[in-house]
Design a protein around this motif. Structure first.
Motif, PDB file in Angstrom:
ATOM      1  N   GLY A  19     -22.797  34.556  37.836  1.00 11.00           N
ATOM      2  CA  GLY A  19     -23.556  35.691  37.329  1.00 11.00           C
ATOM      3  C   GLY A  19     -23.187  37.039  37.919  1.00 11.00           C
ATOM      4  N   LEU A  20     -22.104  37.113  38.702  1.00 15.16           N
ATOM      5  CA  LEU A  20     -21.687  38.408  39.232  1.00 15.16           C
ATOM      6  C   LEU A  20     -21.159  39.284  38.101  1.00 15.16           C
ATOM      7  N   GLU A  21     -21.567  40.548  38.086  1.00 11.36           N
ATOM      8  CA  GLU A  21     -21.182  41.434  36.997  1.00 11.36           C
ATOM      9  C   GLU A  21     -19.737  41.886  37.074  1.00 11.36           C
ATOM     10  N   ASP A  22     -19.173  41.921  38.276  1.00 15.93           N
ATOM     11  CA  ASP A  22     -17.795  42.366  38.426  1.00 15.93           C
ATOM     12  C   ASP A  22     -17.211  41.709  39.667  1.00 15.93           C
ATOM     13  N   GLY A  23     -15.916  41.809  39.822  1.00 17.29           N
ATOM     14  CA  GLY A  23     -15.267  41.243  40.987  1.00 17.29           C
ATOM     15  C   GLY A  23     -13.774  41.142  40.776  1.00 17.29           C
ATOM     16  N   PRO A  24     -13.053  40.698  41.800  1.00 19.62           N
ATOM     17  CA  PRO A  24     -11.606  40.528  41.668  1.00 19.62           C
ATOM     18  C   PRO A  24     -11.286  39.363  40.747  1.00 19.62           C
ATOM     19  N   LEU A  25     -10.042  39.290  40.333  1.00 22.49           N
ATOM     20  CA  LEU A  25      -9.628  38.186  39.477  1.00 22.49           C
ATOM     21  C   LEU A  25      -9.640  36.875  40.251  1.00 22.49           C
ATOM     22  N   SER A  26      -9.967  35.811  39.543  1.00 25.55           N
ATOM     23  CA  SER A  26      -9.826  34.471  40.091  1.00 25.55           C
ATOM     24  C   SER A  26      -8.339  34.116  40.080  1.00 25.55           C
ATOM     25  N   PRO A  27      -7.921  33.067  40.778  1.00 26.23           N
ATOM     26  CA  PRO A  27      -6.516  32.644  40.676  1.00 26.23           C
ATOM     27  C   PRO A  27      -6.111  32.391  39.228  1.00 26.23           C
ATOM     28  N   ARG A  28      -7.016  31.843  38.449  1.00 28.13           N
ATOM     29  CA  ARG A  28      -6.725  31.611  37.029  1.00 28.13           C
ATOM     30  C   ARG A  28      -6.589  32.937  36.285  1.00 28.13           C
ATOM     31  N   GLY A  29      -7.440  33.915  36.611  1.00 32.15           N
ATOM     32  CA  GLY A  29      -7.351  35.229  35.986  1.00 32.15           C
ATOM     33  C   GLY A  29      -6.058  35.938  36.335  1.00 32.15           C
ATOM     34  N   ARG A  30      -5.614  35.764  37.565  1.00 30.66           N
ATOM     35  CA  ARG A  30      -4.340  36.366  37.985  1.00 30.66           C
ATOM     36  C   ARG A  30      -3.183  35.779  37.173  1.00 30.66           C
ATOM     37  N   ARG A  31      -3.210  34.481  36.971  1.00 26.83           N
ATOM     38  CA  ARG A  31      -2.153  33.828  36.190  1.00 26.83           C
ATOM     39  C   ARG A  31      -2.216  34.280  34.726  1.00 26.83           C
ATOM     40  N   GLN A  32      -3.408  34.451  34.187  1.00 23.71           N
ATOM     41  CA  GLN A  32      -3.549  34.957  32.819  1.00 23.71           C
ATOM     42  C   GLN A  32      -2.884  36.322  32.685  1.00 23.71           C
ATOM     43  N   ALA A  33      -3.116  37.190  33.664  1.00 28.65           N
ATOM     44  CA  ALA A  33      -2.547  38.534  33.618  1.00 28.65           C
ATOM     45  C   ALA A  33      -1.027  38.496  33.725  1.00 28.65           C
ATOM     46  N   GLU A  34      -0.506  37.611  34.559  1.00 31.85           N
ATOM     47  CA  GLU A  34       0.951  37.491  34.699  1.00 31.85           C
ATOM     48  C   GLU A  34       1.594  37.017  33.394  1.00 31.85           C
ATOM     49  N   LEU A  35       0.963  36.066  32.738  1.00 30.59           N
ATOM     50  CA  LEU A  35       1.508  35.563  31.471  1.00 30.59           C
ATOM     51  C   LEU A  35       1.388  36.616  30.371  1.00 30.59           C
ATOM     52  N   LEU A  36       0.337  37.406  30.417  1.00 32.74           N
ATOM     53  CA  LEU A  36       0.208  38.522  29.483  1.00 32.74           C
ATOM     54  C   LEU A  36       1.357  39.505  29.675  1.00 32.74           C
ATOM     55  N   ALA A  37       1.664  39.826  30.937  1.00 33.60           N
ATOM     56  CA  ALA A  37       2.768  40.745  31.225  1.00 33.60           C
ATOM     57  C   ALA A  37       4.081  40.200  30.689  1.00 33.60           C
ATOM     58  N   ASP A  38       4.304  38.903  30.871  1.00 32.96           N
ATOM     59  CA  ASP A  38       5.517  38.286  30.329  1.00 32.96           C
ATOM     60  C   ASP A  38       5.553  38.432  28.813  1.00 32.96           C
ATOM     61  N   ARG A  39       4.408  38.240  28.181  1.00 29.60           N
ATOM     62  CA  ARG A  39       4.318  38.345  26.722  1.00 29.60           C
ATOM     63  C   ARG A  39       4.657  39.760  26.246  1.00 29.60           C
ATOM     64  N   LEU A  40       4.252  40.756  27.025  1.00 31.97           N
ATOM     65  CA  LEU A  40       4.448  42.157  26.629  1.00 31.97           C
ATOM     66  C   LEU A  40       5.768  42.738  27.123  1.00 31.97           C
ATOM     67  N   SER A  41       6.585  41.950  27.778  1.00 35.04           N
ATOM     68  CA  SER A  41       7.787  42.475  28.425  1.00 35.04           C
ATOM     69  C   SER A  41       8.766  43.133  27.455  1.00 35.04           C
ATOM     70  N   GLY A  42       8.749  42.758  26.189  1.00 37.02           N
ATOM     71  CA  GLY A  42       9.655  43.362  25.223  1.00 37.02           C
ATOM     72  C   GLY A  42       9.051  44.515  24.448  1.00 37.02           C
ATOM     73  N   VAL A  43       7.801  44.870  24.753  1.00 35.27           N
ATOM     74  CA  VAL A  43       7.113  45.947  24.037  1.00 35.27           C
ATOM     75  C   VAL A  43       7.408  47.281  24.730  1.00 35.27           C
ATOM     76  N   PRO A  44       7.807  48.304  23.981  1.00 39.37           N
ATOM     77  CA  PRO A  44       8.111  49.604  24.596  1.00 39.37           C
ATOM     78  C   PRO A  44       6.840  50.396  24.904  1.00 39.37           C
TER      79      PRO A  44
END
Length: 199
Positions: A19-44
């Protein structure tokens, strides 16, 4: 020239289930962000904007670590908010949800999203902008692009680090290119979707 908006809900944040309203990313959230970056790597990408809340800011930092050509910038227009209250045509099933929010929250959210639409959907063409924000905010942008009734943002849910793309070419109406695309996320990282509107 076409203007692209890449809309992303922040990654899963630590202890969100408590129930925390905000906070740092979980390890799973960090991995989600990394995979998102990989997905966007070809976008200018021409710019990266994010909500000032910690979970969105950290998602933006994780993306920029893999895409160093862009520097994330915070925008108060991307804060988590409630875009509207009950409207005359909102299905009554949503009344309990709105009952937990104040009129002041609804008014502030309505004003914020009005300004956000002008700021991000009113820019000149040729931009490729990444907006890392929150579920309700993305739902409002999609509703705006589709010119749907105001309450429909309630039905447009995004997973953590799911990718939604809007495009506008040369003054034509906005087009929904994709919504909540999770192709870059393995099944175990597809989090954040619930039966009630998530934030």
């Amino acid at each position: 020239m076409t203007h692209y908006l890449y809309l992303v809900r922040h990654g899963e944040h630590l202890d969100a289930e408590h129930g925390l309203e905000d906070g740092p990313l979980s390890p799973r959230g960090r991995r989600q962000a990394e995979l998102l970056a990989d997905r966007l790597s070809g976008v200018p990408l021409t710019s990266v904007w994010h909500s000032p809340l910690e979970r969105a800011a950290e998602t933006a930092r994780a993306v920029s670590e893999r895409l160093p050509s862009v520097t994330p910038q915070p925008s108060a227009l991307l804060f988590d908010c409630l875009p509207t209250g009950m409207t005359p045509d909102t299905p009554v099933v949503y009344e309990p949800f709105f009952g937990s929010h104040t009129e002041a929250e609804e008014e502030a959210g309505r004003a914020q999203m009005g300004d956000a639409v002008v700021e991000f959907m009113g820019r000149k063409s040729g931009a490729h902008e990444l907006l890392i924000t929150h579920n309700f905010v993305i739902g409002w942008f999609v509703r705006e692009a589709l010119d749907a009734p105001q309450w429909r943002w309630l039905t447009l849910h995004q997973a953590h680090c799911g990718l939604t793309v809007l495009a506008q070419r040369g003054g034509r109406p906005w087009t929904l290119v994709s919504h909540n695309d999770m192709a870059h996320l393995p099944v175990e990282l597809r989090t954040g979707l619930t039966e009630l509107p998530p934030v």
